[in-house]
Every structure is written in C-alpha cells, then in structure tokens.
Design an enzyme around this catalytic site. Structure first.
Site, PDB file in Angstrom:
ATOM      1  N   PHE B 116       0.844  -1.185   0.000  1.00 13.68           N
ATOM      2  CA  PHE B 116       0.000   0.000   0.000  1.00 13.68           C
ATOM      3  C   PHE B 116       0.883   1.239   0.000  1.00 13.68           C
ATOM      4  O   PHE B 116       2.088   1.156   0.265  1.00 13.68           O
ATOM      5  CB  PHE B 116      -0.927  -0.005   1.226  1.00 13.68           C
ATOM      6  CG  PHE B 116      -2.387   0.029   0.871  1.00 13.68           C
ATOM      7  CD1 PHE B 116      -2.967  -0.999   0.150  1.00 13.68           C
ATOM      8  CD2 PHE B 116      -3.192   1.105   1.253  1.00 13.68           C
ATOM      9  CE1 PHE B 116      -4.313  -0.974  -0.187  1.00 13.68           C
ATOM     10  CE2 PHE B 116      -4.544   1.138   0.923  1.00 13.68           C
ATOM     11  CZ  PHE B 116      -5.104   0.100   0.203  1.00 13.68           C
ATOM     12  N   GLN B 232      -8.064  15.050   2.840  1.00  9.85           N
ATOM     13  CA  GLN B 232      -7.376  14.186   1.873  1.00  9.85           C
ATOM     14  C   GLN B 232      -8.134  14.065   0.562  1.00  9.85           C
ATOM     15  O   GLN B 232      -9.323  13.753   0.552  1.00  9.85           O
ATOM     16  CB  GLN B 232      -7.195  12.789   2.472  1.00  9.85           C
ATOM     17  CG  GLN B 232      -6.466  11.834   1.544  1.00  9.85           C
ATOM     18  CD  GLN B 232      -5.968  10.612   2.286  1.00  9.85           C
ATOM     19  OE1 GLN B 232      -6.728   9.689   2.553  1.00  9.85           O
ATOM     20  NE2 GLN B 232      -4.698  10.625   2.658  1.00  9.85           N
ATOM     21  N   HIS B 234      -8.115  11.701  -2.528  1.00  9.81           N
ATOM     22  CA  HIS B 234      -7.624  10.372  -2.922  1.00  9.81           C
ATOM     23  C   HIS B 234      -7.221  10.433  -4.387  1.00  9.81           C
ATOM     24  O   HIS B 234      -7.947  11.009  -5.196  1.00  9.81           O
ATOM     25  CB  HIS B 234      -8.723   9.332  -2.701  1.00  9.81           C
ATOM     26  CG  HIS B 234      -8.247   7.917  -2.806  1.00  9.81           C
ATOM     27  ND1 HIS B 234      -7.876   7.350  -3.994  1.00  9.81           N
ATOM     28  CD2 HIS B 234      -8.075   6.968  -1.861  1.00  9.81           C
ATOM     29  CE1 HIS B 234      -7.491   6.094  -3.776  1.00  9.81           C
ATOM     30  NE2 HIS B 234      -7.598   5.838  -2.482  1.00  9.81           N
ATOM     31  N   LEU B 244     -14.644   5.914  -5.714  1.00  9.90           N
ATOM     32  CA  LEU B 244     -13.271   5.549  -5.402  1.00  9.90           C
ATOM     33  C   LEU B 244     -12.841   4.274  -6.118  1.00  9.90           C
ATOM     34  O   LEU B 244     -13.562   3.292  -6.160  1.00  9.90           O
ATOM     35  CB  LEU B 244     -13.174   5.325  -3.889  1.00  9.90           C
ATOM     36  CG  LEU B 244     -11.826   4.872  -3.350  1.00  9.90           C
ATOM     37  CD1 LEU B 244     -10.883   6.044  -3.319  1.00  9.90           C
ATOM     38  CD2 LEU B 244     -11.990   4.303  -1.959  1.00  9.90           C
ATOM     39  N   GLU B 247      -6.824   2.090  -3.567  1.00 12.96           N
ATOM     40  CA  GLU B 247      -5.369   2.147  -3.648  1.00 12.96           C
ATOM     41  C   GLU B 247      -4.786   0.742  -3.821  1.00 12.96           C
ATOM     42  O   GLU B 247      -3.666   0.571  -4.301  1.00 12.96           O
ATOM     43  CB  GLU B 247      -4.838   2.785  -2.359  1.00 12.96           C
ATOM     44  CG  GLU B 247      -3.349   3.036  -2.342  1.00 12.96           C
ATOM     45  CD  GLU B 247      -2.956   3.958  -1.192  1.00 12.96           C
ATOM     46  OE1 GLU B 247      -3.601   5.013  -1.039  1.00 12.96           O
ATOM     47  OE2 GLU B 247      -2.023   3.626  -0.463  1.00 12.96           O
ATOM     48  N   ARG B 278      -0.574   9.592  -0.407  1.00 17.27           N
ATOM     49  CA  ARG B 278      -1.695  10.062  -1.232  1.00 17.27           C
ATOM     50  C   ARG B 278      -1.606  11.531  -1.599  1.00 17.27           C
ATOM     51  O   ARG B 278      -1.949  11.922  -2.706  1.00 17.27           O
ATOM     52  CB  ARG B 278      -3.016   9.795  -0.490  1.00 17.27           C
ATOM     53  CG  ARG B 278      -3.350   8.333  -0.471  1.00 17.27           C
ATOM     54  CD  ARG B 278      -4.636   8.061   0.281  1.00 17.27           C
ATOM     55  NE  ARG B 278      -4.965   6.641   0.190  1.00 17.27           N
ATOM     56  CZ  ARG B 278      -5.961   6.069   0.853  1.00 17.27           C
ATOM     57  NH1 ARG B 278      -6.719   6.783   1.676  1.00 17.27           N
ATOM     58  NH2 ARG B 278      -6.201   4.784   0.710  1.00 17.27           N
ATOM     59  N   HIS B 343     -11.822  12.615  -0.082  1.00 14.87           N
ATOM     60  CA  HIS B 343     -11.959  11.254   0.423  1.00 14.87           C
ATOM     61  C   HIS B 343     -12.050  11.171   1.934  1.00 14.87           C
ATOM     62  O   HIS B 343     -12.778  10.348   2.482  1.00 14.87           O
ATOM     63  CB  HIS B 343     -10.760  10.442  -0.065  1.00 14.87           C
ATOM     64  CG  HIS B 343     -10.780   9.006   0.351  1.00 14.87           C
ATOM     65  ND1 HIS B 343     -11.847   8.176   0.085  1.00 14.87           N
ATOM     66  CD2 HIS B 343      -9.879   8.238   1.017  1.00 14.87           C
ATOM     67  CE1 HIS B 343     -11.594   6.959   0.561  1.00 14.87           C
ATOM     68  NE2 HIS B 343     -10.411   6.979   1.153  1.00 14.87           N
ATOM     69  N   ARG B 378      -3.138  11.079   5.789  1.00 19.79           N
ATOM     70  CA  ARG B 378      -3.306   9.712   6.274  1.00 19.79           C
ATOM     71  C   ARG B 378      -2.770   8.719   5.256  1.00 19.79           C
ATOM     72  O   ARG B 378      -3.017   8.872   4.063  1.00 19.79           O
ATOM     73  CB  ARG B 378      -4.791   9.432   6.518  1.00 19.79           C
ATOM     74  CG  ARG B 378      -5.080   7.994   6.861  1.00 19.79           C
ATOM     75  CD  ARG B 378      -6.528   7.774   7.213  1.00 19.79           C
ATOM     76  NE  ARG B 378      -7.444   7.872   6.087  1.00 19.79           N
ATOM     77  CZ  ARG B 378      -7.607   6.932   5.164  1.00 19.79           C
ATOM     78  NH1 ARG B 378      -6.876   5.843   5.178  1.00 19.79           N
ATOM     79  NH2 ARG B 378      -8.500   7.091   4.195  1.00 19.79           N
TER      80      ARG B 378
END
Lengths: 389, 567
Positions: B116, B232, B234, B244, B247, B278, B343, B378
């Site tokens: 990730f 954030q 995304h 979305l 990720e 991100r 996001h 984050r």
C-alpha cells in the site's frame, strides 16, 4: 440528454395514504442511475420521496428497490438499462399507472422506468421497507456469528487460500434484500429462512474456522422452513447485485449436509434431490412417475406408500388432463444421451466442490458491461483458459 | 419505550469505530446503547476497500509502521498516539481474525498482505477489495451475538448532545426515524463515532450520510477541533461521480499514465512511484492535469491491465464491477480515467489517546476524531486501524467511568425543545425565491472543491469562506417539503446542512490560518513546509455565530525528528 418517465410507487400508511403511482419526467446525463434520477427529484422537486440511500456505489446496500419489476440497487442500475427492461405488467401495471396509451408510448420509446419497494417485506413508506421485520429477523435466525474452533490459536487460524476466497463470495453480500424481495418460496411460505440468510449460513458452514458446521446444517435441515424449502427458481441469483448467488450457496449447504454429514432431513428434501439427480442421469429427461416413489426410497418402501396414496388425487388429475399416460408412466422411453452422462462424469470427477463459486473457479468471461435483457446471454461451455486466450 | 433509555455508555454512530467501542465497553460489563442514523451495516466504513495496516509479520516492526505513518503525516501526527496505534495493530488484526473476518490467506494458509502507499513493507491485511465491508459485517455479527449487553437503536438520528450545568456531556436527544418520536438518552459517557464530513465537498467518495454531524455537534457544545485544514484527496476517483478506485489497485501493480502515455510518477516520486503517499500522488496528478498533460475531461489514466487478470478478478473484484457499472470500462482490458477526489478528513474533534475530547463525558473515535495519528496526510489502510484501536480504547475508557458516577437524569421534557425546533423547520416558508436544501448544499460542495482542494491560496480560501458565510445566513430559510413523521428525510437533511456549514467553515478557517504547505494542505502562496513556524496543530473552537476562534497545540515528537520528505 435523454429524458425518462419515472414512475414511483408511493405510500404513507401512517397518514392513510394508500399506494399509488406518481409520474415524473426526468432529464439526465448518459450513464445516470435510477438513484441519480430519484435524488434529482428529491432535491429539486419533492423532498418527501422516501428512499434509503448512501454510498451511491453499490456497497452499502441501502437502496434496494424493484425497477421495472426486477429487484436490485437503484444506484448501480442505469436509466437506459432499466428502461430497456419491459415493465412488469403483473406487478407494476396497476390501473393507476397512467392510461394504457401513455404507458404503451413510454414503453415503445424505451423510456419508462417504474420504481417500487422491494417485495416480501412490509412497506413503511414509499420505497422504504421494513427490513428488520423480515430480512434481519431471518439473518438472526441462523446464529449469524462465527463459533470458532477451540482451542483458539495464538495467532491466526491456518486456512487454505481457496477456502477463504470461497467464503468471501457470501461475505460479499451487502444485505440489500433484493433476493428476499423476489423469493418465490418466501411468497408462499413467509416463514422460509430465505436466500440471504442461507447465503449467510454458508459463510459460516464454508468457513473452516467454524466448529459448528454439523449443528448448523442439522438445524437448518430439520427446520420445515429451512434448507429444503427452496424450490430453485433462481430468482435470487438474478436479483443479487453482488454475485453472491444465494441459490448456489443453498445447493452447497445441501450437498455438505447430505454427502459430508449424511443428514437426512425429515422433510425428505435430501432424498428427493438425490432421486432427481439419479432420475436425470438415467433418463436425460425427468421421468415423473419414478421421481416420487424414488424420493421416498422406492415404490415398495414403507415411507413411500402413504406418500403415493396421498398423491393419488394429483396423479388422477394429471391422467385426466393428459399430462401423463399410463404407458409413459410405466415405461419411460428416454435414455440419457452421452452428453448428459458426460456432464455428470466431468462434474463428479472434480476434486473440490468449487464449481459454483466464480470467485474460485471462475473467470467469468462474460462481456464486462451491464447485461441487457433483450439479448440472450452467451453460454460459455469451453474452459476458462481457452476463453481467455 | 416508557422509561427514559439510560446506558453507562452511549455510542453515536455504528461504523467500525462505534461498533468496536460498543463491543469493548460491553466487554467490561457496562451497559451500552448504540445509536445510528442508518442501519449499522450501511455505515460508510463499509466502503473502505483496500485493507488494514499492521506490522504482524515477524520480519516487520511496529517502529517501521510508526515511522511510515509519521512521515506520511508530514510530521504533524502526534508520535505518542501513533506509537500506541502501531503497537496495538497486530493484536487487533488477530482479534478480528478470531471474530471471523475472512482475511486473505497466502498459499501456506497464513494471513497474506498486499502493498500500500507510503509503506516500507507490505503490511496491509485485506479481504479482496471489500475489507471494510467484511470487518463491518463481522462486527455487526458480534453486536447481534452480544445483544443482551448491547441495545441497538438502528435508524435513530441524534439531534442534540446534552450537557449538564457543569458542562459535562450527559447523553443525547435522538429521533426515531421510523415514527419521528424524540427520546432523551441518559448516559454516563457518550462516544461520538459518526464519521467524517465528505459531503461538504462535491464530488466526494463519501456516502450521502457522511455529513459531519458529530464534528459539528461537538463543536457546538464547545469542544475543540484540530487539523481541520487537512482534507485528503484520494488519487484515484472516477471523473463524474467521484467513486473511489481502491489504492489496492496500485498496491497490486497498476500504473498511472498521463495522456501522453508517460508514467509520470517517475518524475515526482522516483522510488515509490504510484505508491507514494496520497497527498504526493494527488498533487502529481493535479499538476499533470493543470499543465495540460491530462485528458480533455480533466483526468489521467489508471492502468490496471498491468495486474494479471486472474489476480484482478480475485482481489479487485469490486472495482471490476465499479468500472463496468459506473464508467463502462473493463478495467482488466483497458485503462480507466481517474482524478483526485475528496476522500477523508484527517482533522476532527480533538481527543487524547483514550478518546477524551475537551468536554468532560464526551469521547470521539474514528474519522470524527483527531487524535492525531494522521496529521497532515493519512496513509492508506491506516483509517480502519484508527477506527478500531481508538474505538476500542474510547469504549474501554468510557466504560471505566461507570462505577464512579451516578446515572444522569435529564428530564424527558428536554425533548420538547428539540420538538419545537423540528416543528419550526417543517413550518418554514416555501415562498418562491427561497432556495432548497439540496441547492445550498450543491453550492457549498462546488465551492469547497474549487477552492479548498489539492492546491489552495489565500484568495480562493477567502472566496470559499465568504460563500460559506452567505450560505450560513441562508440556511435557516432553506425550504423543505415533507411534513410527515415517518422517515422524514427532509428534516434530517435540513439539520445536516447546518452541520456541514459549520464543518466547512472550520476547514476553511484552519486552511487560511496555516500559511505553509504540509501534507494535504498545499498553499501555492506558501509552497514550502515551514517547521519553524508551523510544526503545530491548528485548533478551532466556536465563537458564537462569528468566525471561529483559532488557537494552537504542540505536536508531540518522541523519537522521529522532522526530515525532508521524499518518496
């Protein structure tokens, strides 16, 4: 931008407002969903239209409704796709659904979309049904939590990769109620545990970490409204927006109950299923006259005799109407063709019973676009490797 | 219900944080009530796709996880809280596994991981790309299992938090959506676990229910908010509707390409490429788009065909469906157009590591809260972890109060006050010229997405703030249609609009305040990070109806000194 005639089934029992159709015209961009259309109406014209919704991406399971007679999620059903479905005359086409002329014109133009609440559950208001009274009650019925095998390991349970992928198919259920809506067995027997709860049951029975596989299956097999109450109409498979295929999970529960645990249910479901399979394997086509006695262990079996006697009125009616003839009943001319026998051999020879789980066995080689009802679905009988090449 | 419902611990919100808090509190023997405006499995945690981080592999360490989180936060995260989270993560994964989560297994039958963004090891545990759904549904199984200790109030909307004369939070007033009935809930402690505020933006990846209720309710009670400027975006959202794409797709090997077919992340993050954090990836995409190297519809491409098809169908099944249903694209065969989209809010109600807010008796956990473990940005797969770790800790701590204090007794008549407010909303003038709730909300979302997005500057923020002030004036007149009591969603939407405007103002005021670029806050007029002046949290608190107050609190640094951040 295309426009659509959107008819919404509205009601407010608390205020004495009976169910009726309300028609709106909506104009929306390409690829807009039925939920987009309803939200547009709610936002711009009438905020009192009741519908549960949140994620708008087909994962929260809130917006289960019937669209042109078919259950599904409003958010991932496109307007053009919905309109291409023929509205369901039987259910949605009440006398208050507009004049026949209007309706015909809309259908011809392919822009009529009728949205109504899910079936088999009481309506609270408009498109909102009482999920708790039906759907969740049935979920609670199946002991819906893991009864983990003892001793609990210090780290994770060791589980085969494929076994976990396998239960993930039923884990993918978003509890939207679409399958419950159109379950024919539940329509006849409201006590039937139903497709969603049985799929949830497979999520535990198929989970190698669960220690109560046999108890769960025994319980569901012995419930007269349980595992064998499903009549394989496949409505739940068509309804499910997430590919959970509840009927497949039900069949797998039955096979595990019967073959692995030799649970013979008092409803005779297990014997009936086996008699059916043997019958087809032998005859290729169903030989009705053998099916009933075979289901009870053969014509002379003590269990079969009262059943046969109680079936006599049905048999007589069938004879009178010419549905069966004595000749056909006694001697069945069919023998299963080689292709049918081969199917049985191929499936029977598989080591694992994963053939119904597309997450494991399956590369679904369907064209990746929304299916249309007005064209036949191509059947892929060749193995996935070939299809992929 | 004739008696006023009273619980040792009242939890508002039933996503992952709320359900985890409920189970933890009930586990100590406390009586627990959990209230949610939707059925618990509809909570937006359900949409979390990619996974949950933990340093559980023997060759991984919690220190490495903590360092990645701190670096990801652009050094704004509080390191003591991050240490707590990363140390507790492995045990939490095992707790979930034992409770029944169907985590992916490797070919030895052990838990398997995927890579990730922003992480130096593959430490993301997952269930295909429905990790949030799988965990949420399993927690709900546990809620059903423990129904005797846990009263569920499903489809109850919290309208007010209650405060006694000493300023302590003593419960809430909630409306049963089913029949419109209002009820006073007494509680020795109350935990807010009702999620973020994505609906302040349009488009957003967040569901329609994510309207900042808890942030605004705490703020109105006088609680302090923190890191609100950190919103954030995304990197991979569908162009039209903001849906979305996990990720996990990049974790499995997908590439980002501009319209010229260049793998542009090579220029922005030569080491981590698509798996940089991100904020970095979103800025890179937006730069490509702004400088004319995107597609005409303002997007770049995500190429998932780099992932073997069989693997995509097994591990990224949900986005195969999303591509097909919402973009008409077979992601296993062609790239899909994406762009950055709102996001997550890193900020929220300021809490300590036990979930305590600045209001006695009031706790917060999950996206509604700001501990702060995410700081300026984050990391993917850290939010599920945050909800569970701090949900559990808040639940345990809140429950520990039960023996020390008596049950508060707010008179049931307190509900009448709320009743009058709702009646006034229903009675609003429907004169032509008064805009509708949805129209005001749409203007707010568009303004936020234009001015308070990936790139920000003083002028844009000022414009957004003026818009919000104007909409706040207009909000009390926003017209609604429904006058019924059964599922009156119009009344709820009108109340939520007020919450969203409060949250939006807090975001904009904090963004105006922070005159530097850090994490998700990139000020084109202050493009550098400035540790000397801004290595501190911006706190926001209510100032009547005027522009909110701004103050600061220090960032806790334990062992990781700020460094230059490159990926």
């Amino acid at each position: 931008m295309p426009d659509y005639t959107l008819k919404i089934r509205r009601s407010d029992p608390a205020r004495g407002v009976a169910a009726h159709w309300e028609a709106h015209t909506v104009t929306l961009r390409e690829r807009a969903s039925v939920l987009d259309a309803i939200l547009e109406l709610k936002g711009e014209r009438d905020g009192s239209i009741g519908i549960r919704c949140s994620c708008q991406q087909g994962i929260c399971g809130s917006c289960g409704v019937r669209i042109n007679g078919r259950p599904g999620l409003a958010c991932n059903t496109h307007l053009e796709e919905a309109a291409a479905r023929r509205p369901a005359w039987g259910t949605a086409g009440g006398t208050d659904a507009g004049t026949p002329d209007d309706r015909d014109r809309s259908i011809v133009n392919g822009n009529l979309i009728e949205v109504e609440p899910l079936g088999n559950m009481p309506v609270i208001r408009d498109l909102i049904v009482d999920m708790d009274a039906v759907h969740w009650k049935k979920i609670r019925r199946i002991t819906p939590w893991l009864l983990g095998a003892e001793p609990v390991p210090e780290r994770e349970y060791i589980v085969a990769h494929d076994a976990m992928v396998d239960v993930t198919q039923s884990m993918a259920c978003i509890q939207c109620g679409a399958c419950v809506s159109d379950c024919l067995s539940m329509e006849v027997d409201p006590e039937f545990v139903g497709p969603a709860a049985l799929a949830k049951a497979y999520r535990f029975v198929g989970d190698p970490r669960d220690a109560a596989q046999r108890e769960r299956l025994h319980d569901l097999s012995h419930d007269p409204h349980g595992l064998y109450d499903c009549t394989h109409c496949f409505n739940c498979m068509d309804a499910c927006p997430k590919g959970v295929a509840p009927v497949s999970q039900i069949m797998r529960l039955r096979r595990i109950a019967g073959s692995d645990h030799t649970i013979v249910d008092p409803n005779n479901g297990y014997r009936h299923e086996h008699a059916f399979v043997r019958n087809i394997r032998r005859n290729g086509l169903l030989h009705e006259a053998d099916l009933l006695p075979d289901s009870y262990g053969g014509k002379l079996h003590p269990r079969a005799i009262p059943e046969l006697i109680s079936s006599l009125p049905t048999v007589l009616t069938a004879l009178l109407r010419g549905k069966v003839t004595p000749a056909k009943a006694l001697g069945h001319p069919h023998k299963a063709p080689a292709a049918v026998r081969r199917l049985f051999d191929v499936i029977g020879a598989r080591e694992q019973r994963i053939e119904l789980n597309l997450y494991v066995a399956g590369i679904e080689d369907e064209p990746l676009r929304a299916p249309r009802t007005d064209e036949p679905t191509p059947l892929h009988l060749h193995p996935p490797e070939e299809a992929d090449a | 219900m004739s008696a006023v419902p009273s619980h040792d611990v009242l939890i508002i919100g039933a996503g992952l944080a709320g359900q985890r808090a409920a189970l933890a509190a009930a586990g100590t023997g406390a009586t627990v009530g959990i209230v949610s405006k939707v059925h618990p499995v509809r909570s937006h945690s359900v949409a979390a796709a990619g996974g949950i981080n933990a340093a559980l592999n023997p060759d991984d360490t919690w220190e490495s996880h903590a360092y990645d989180t701190i670096k990801g936060s652009d050094y704004l995260g509080d390191q003591d809280a991050i240490e707590i989270m990363c140390r507790a993560a492995p045990e939490e994964i095992l707790w979930l596994e034992h409770a029944g989560v169907t985590f992916h297994r490797d070919h030895t039958g052990h838990l398997g991981t995927r890579a990730f963004g922003g992480a130096s090891a593959a430490r993301t545990y997952y269930v295909a790309d429905i990790t949030g759904q799988a965990i949420l549904h399993v927690l709900y199984e546990q809620l059903m299992k423990h129904h005797e200790q846990l009263a569920r109030y499903e489809e109850w909307f919290t309208t007010d938090l209650l405060q006694d004369d000493e300023g302590r939070c003593v419960g809430a007033v909630c409306r049963n959506l089913r029949d419109g009935r209002l009820e006073v809930f007494n509680a020795k402690s109350t935990i807010l676990a009702c999620g973020g505020a994505g609906q302040v933006y349009e488009p957003t990846t967040n569901g329609l229910i994510v309207t900042g209720d808890g942030i605004a309710q705490a703020y109105r009670l006088g609680a302090r908010l923190m890191d609100m400027e950190m919103v954030q975006y995304h990197p991979t959202c569908l162009a039209g509707n903001g849906i979305l794409i996990t990720e996990g797709a990049r974790g499995e090997g997908a590439w980002l390409l501009n319209a010229k077919g260049e793998r542009f992340m090579e220029r922005y993050a030569p080491n981590k490429l698509e798996l940089a954090s991100r904020d970095v990836v979103s800025r890179a995409e937006q730069t490509e788009i702004n400088e004319g190297r995107g597609f005409p519809d303002g997007t770049v491409a995500l190429d998932i065909t780099k992932v073997p098809r069989q693997r995509t169908l097994e591990a990224l099944r949900e986005i195969v469906n999303i591509g097909r249903d919402f973009a008409g694209v077979d992601i296993t065969r062609e790239p899909i157009r994406i762009r950055p989209g709102q996001h997550y809010v890193m900020g929220g109600v300021k809490t300590d590591a036990d979930g305590r807010t600045t209001i006695p008796g009031l706790y917060a956990a999950g996206e509604v809260a700001c501990v702060s473990v995410h700081g300026g940005n984050r990391l993917g797969a850290n939010s599920l972890l945050d909800t569970l770790i701090f949900g559990r800790r808040a639940g345990e701590h809140a429950a520990s109060l039960q023996r020390q204090i008596p049950m508060p007794k707010t008179p049931a008549a307190r509900a009448l006050e709320t009743e009058r407010r709702i009646a006034a909303i229903i009675a609003r003038d429907k004169r032509p010229g008064y805009r509708r709730v949805a129209q005001i909300k749409a203007e707010l979302g568009a303004s936020m997405n234009e001015h308070v997005a990936v790139f920000r500057d003083a002028a844009g923020l000022q414009t957004a703030h003026e818009t919000i002030r104007r909409l706040k004036q207009e909000e009390p007149r926003a017209a609604i249609d429904d006058s019924g009591s059964v599922f009156n969603q119009d009344v709820i939407a009108a109340i939520e609009l007020g919450y969203m405007l409060d949250v939006a103002e807090a975001i904009v005021v904090a963004a105006k305040e922070r005159k530097e670029s850090r994490g998700a806050q990139f000020r084109t007029d202050f493009p550098k990070r400035n540790d000397e002046d801004w290595l501190k949290h911006v706190d926001i608190s209510r100032n009547g109806d005027a522009t909110p107050n701004v103050s600061y609190s220090p960032v806790t640094i334990t062992r990781w000194q700020p460094q230059e951040r490159t990926y």
